[in-house]
Motif scaffolding. Structure first.
Motif, PDB file in Angstrom:
ATOM      1  N   ILE A  90       4.455  -6.473   7.236  1.00 32.63           N
ATOM      2  CA  ILE A  90       3.849  -5.181   7.551  1.00 32.63           C
ATOM      3  C   ILE A  90       2.752  -4.800   6.553  1.00 32.63           C
ATOM      4  CG2 ILE A  90       5.659  -3.961   6.270  1.00 32.63           C
ATOM      5  CD1 ILE A  90       3.746  -2.722   9.397  1.00 32.63           C
ATOM      6  N   ILE A  91       2.915  -5.137   5.277  1.00 35.77           N
ATOM      7  CA  ILE A  91       1.896  -4.774   4.287  1.00 35.77           C
ATOM      8  C   ILE A  91       0.596  -5.524   4.564  1.00 35.77           C
ATOM      9  CG2 ILE A  91       1.303  -4.700   1.838  1.00 35.77           C
ATOM     10  CD1 ILE A  91       3.615  -2.859   2.596  1.00 35.77           C
ATOM     11  N   GLU A  92       0.694  -6.835   4.800  1.00 29.96           N
ATOM     12  CA  GLU A  92      -0.500  -7.639   5.081  1.00 29.96           C
ATOM     13  C   GLU A  92      -1.172  -7.190   6.381  1.00 29.96           C
ATOM     14  OE1 GLU A  92       2.523 -10.661   3.394  1.00 29.96           O
ATOM     15  OE2 GLU A  92       2.518  -8.629   4.227  1.00 29.96           O
ATOM     16  N   SER A 320       4.750  -8.616  -3.200  1.00 31.98           N
ATOM     17  CA  SER A 320       4.083  -9.899  -2.951  1.00 31.98           C
ATOM     18  C   SER A 320       3.139  -9.823  -1.764  1.00 31.98           C
ATOM     19  CB  SER A 320       5.131 -10.995  -2.716  1.00 31.98           C
ATOM     20  OG  SER A 320       5.967 -11.136  -3.846  1.00 31.98           O
ATOM     21  N   GLY A 321       3.533  -9.042  -0.744  1.00 31.87           N
ATOM     22  CA  GLY A 321       2.664  -8.885   0.413  1.00 31.87           C
ATOM     23  C   GLY A 321       1.346  -8.235   0.042  1.00 31.87           C
ATOM     24  N   LYS A 322       1.397  -7.239  -0.836  1.00 30.53           N
ATOM     25  CA  LYS A 322       0.161  -6.561  -1.244  1.00 30.53           C
ATOM     26  C   LYS A 322      -0.671  -7.423  -2.196  1.00 30.53           C
ATOM     27  CE  LYS A 322      -2.872  -3.454  -1.331  1.00 30.53           C
ATOM     28  NZ  LYS A 322      -3.847  -4.490  -1.724  1.00 30.53           N
ATOM     29  N   MET A 323      -0.014  -8.181  -3.061  1.00 28.71           N
ATOM     30  CA  MET A 323      -0.723  -8.967  -4.068  1.00 28.71           C
ATOM     31  C   MET A 323      -1.123 -10.349  -3.565  1.00 28.71           C
ATOM     32  SD  MET A 323      -0.799  -6.670  -6.299  1.00 28.71           S
ATOM     33  CE  MET A 323      -1.659  -7.600  -7.566  1.00 28.71           C
ATOM     34  N   GLY A 324      -0.635 -10.740  -2.383  1.00 29.70           N
ATOM     35  CA  GLY A 324      -0.989 -12.048  -1.840  1.00 29.70           C
ATOM     36  C   GLY A 324      -0.243 -13.201  -2.479  1.00 29.70           C
ATOM     37  N   TRP A 325       0.943 -12.934  -3.022  1.00 27.37           N
ATOM     38  CA  TRP A 325       1.737 -13.987  -3.644  1.00 27.37           C
ATOM     39  C   TRP A 325       2.591 -14.704  -2.613  1.00 27.37           C
ATOM     40  CZ3 TRP A 325       4.004 -10.221  -7.867  1.00 27.37           C
ATOM     41  CH2 TRP A 325       2.962  -9.838  -8.733  1.00 27.37           C
TER      42      TRP A 325
END
Length: 420
Positions: A90-92, A320-325
């Motif tokens: 959902i964040i991505e 992680s979803g927001k930071m792209g990890w």
């Protein structure tokens, strides 16, 4: 002709009957993502909320308990559709279609609700452990936090969590069995199905807490990652629907309704208010006698312990979803995000007050952050580029879920500030 083909060509609809059996047999073998969410929803906070509500208000809030299962099923299926149709969490998806600002807002909203839940759950785990062992100390949270994090990072937690869930199922079975021994009021049940709004701060809190047990930003957001991790495709949407209906609609619904009705039938008529976990255990005395307290405490401990690990994972998914990890414990950054949630949770046992009364407060506060994620999900599933848009019925149910949860959340906040 293949041997399997002959089995599907029986006369008078036999072919269709067998294919239906085969399809649902396949569905059952593939169940999973929504059952993880259902296990979290069937946690100590829901148990506390419905037990307190039933003991305090009798059958009056039965309609909220039922709607929590209906709306919980709706919200989780909508979340599953996002994970499946977008191929991301959902964040991505929010950042891709609504921009970085909305993604940050949703991340902060979800993370605050999730870490708050982790704190209150750790408070409950330390509280139950203190009751069972006789050693009362907030540092139980430090011990559990370290152990759970090590298990999660090393992937050794799953078997122990299975044992915990078996214990929880046993306690729920006890509540269901007690239903057949309790003096249920048919008139009270029918009256409780009709929507009503008991006045007062406590009533607003309990109604928001009951709804928050099933419709909570943490489990809604987490479910988008669960289905995505399964690599389900649009063809698997019927499977996702079956997965969600059986877990949230049936299993969670049975869990919450059974506990609520037992409390309403056993505790309320005898004027037994639930302010501590030991009070709720009295509901099982008709079935378990003197063993009720011990069995209830074991089940409550297991429910709390098995709910904490998915909560830590949910927080890590959002960061992680927001930071792209990479969203895997093998990634040190993801493991660090899990540990961050663990560190925050260790503060929970230092919060003063009855842990059993703090659990409904945690759900009510979590509900206030939930309308945002539901609104975003409805937007994502109805945008012009969506490959499989929502049906009119699904949009109606989603809209109703958004409306009712928003109303209960706002009512809770207004009563807390003395406006209502």
């Amino acid at each position: 002709m293949k041997s399997g083909e002959a089995l599907t060509r029986s006369p008078k609809g036999g072919e269709q009957s067998v294919s239906v059996i085969q399809r649902y047999g396949h569905y059952i073998s593939q169940l999973g993502p929504a059952w993880i969410i259902g296990a979290v929803a069937c946690g100590p906070a829901t148990l506390a909320s419905v037990a307190i509500a039933g003991a305090t208000y009798g059958y009056k809030m039965l309609w909220v308990v039922i709607l929590s299962a209906v709306f919980g099923t709706t919200a989780q299926y909508l979340a599953a559709r996002v994970g499946i149709l977008e191929g991301m969490g959902i964040i991505e998806a929010t950042e891709k279609y609504l921009g970085k600002s909305w993604a940050w807002i949703l991340t902060i909203d979800a993370l605050l609700a999730t870490w708050l839940a982790a704190m209150f759950l750790m408070n409950a785990l330390a509280g139950v452990t203190s009751l069972v062992t006789g050693l009362e100390t907030p540092y139980w949270g430090v011990v559990y936090g370290i152990l759970i994090t090590l298990f999660l990072v090393r992937k050794g937690y799953r078997k122990f969590e299975t044992v915990c869930k078996i214990l929880v199922i046993f306690v729920v079975a006890c509540f269901v069995a007690t239903l057949f021994m309790a003096d249920l009021s048919a008139a009270g049940i029918l009256g409780g199905i009709l929507p009503n709004l008991p006045g007062g701060i406590d009533a607003a809190l309990m109604m928001a807490a009951i709804m928050g047990g099933a419709v909570h930003i943490t489990i809604i957001g987490m479910h988008t990652y669960n289905t995505n991790a399964r690599d389900w495709k649009p063809k698997d949407l019927p499977l996702a629907r079956f997965d969600t209906v059986t877990s949230m609609g049936m299993a969670f619904g049975l869990y919450s309704v059974a506990i609520f009705l037992v409390a309403a039938a056993v505790l309320h008529p005898n004027g037994i208010g639930v302010k501590r976990a030991t009070d709720a255990a009295l509901a099982l005395q008709p079935l378990l006698g003197d063993s009720a307290m011990k069995i209830f405490m074991i089940g409550l401990w297991a429910a709390t312990l098995s709910t904490l690990s998915p909560t830590f994972m949910a927080g890590a998914y959002f960061i992680s979803g927001k930071m792209g990890w990479a969203q895997n414990v093998k990634d040190k950054r993801f493991a660090g995000a899990v540990f961050a949630g663990c560190l925050v949770s260790m503060l929970g046992p230092f919060v003063k007050g009855s842990f059993f009364l703090l659990l409904p407060l945690m759900l009510a506060l979590g509900l206030t952050g939930t309308p945002l994620v539901i609104a975003i999900i409805l937007y994502l599933l109805n945008r012009s580029g969506c490959t499989v848009k929502n049906s009119a019925l699904l949009n109606f149910m989603g809209g109703l879920t958004l409306l009712v949860t928003s109303f209960l959340a706002v009512r809770f906040l207004l009563t807390q500030f003395g406006i209502m």
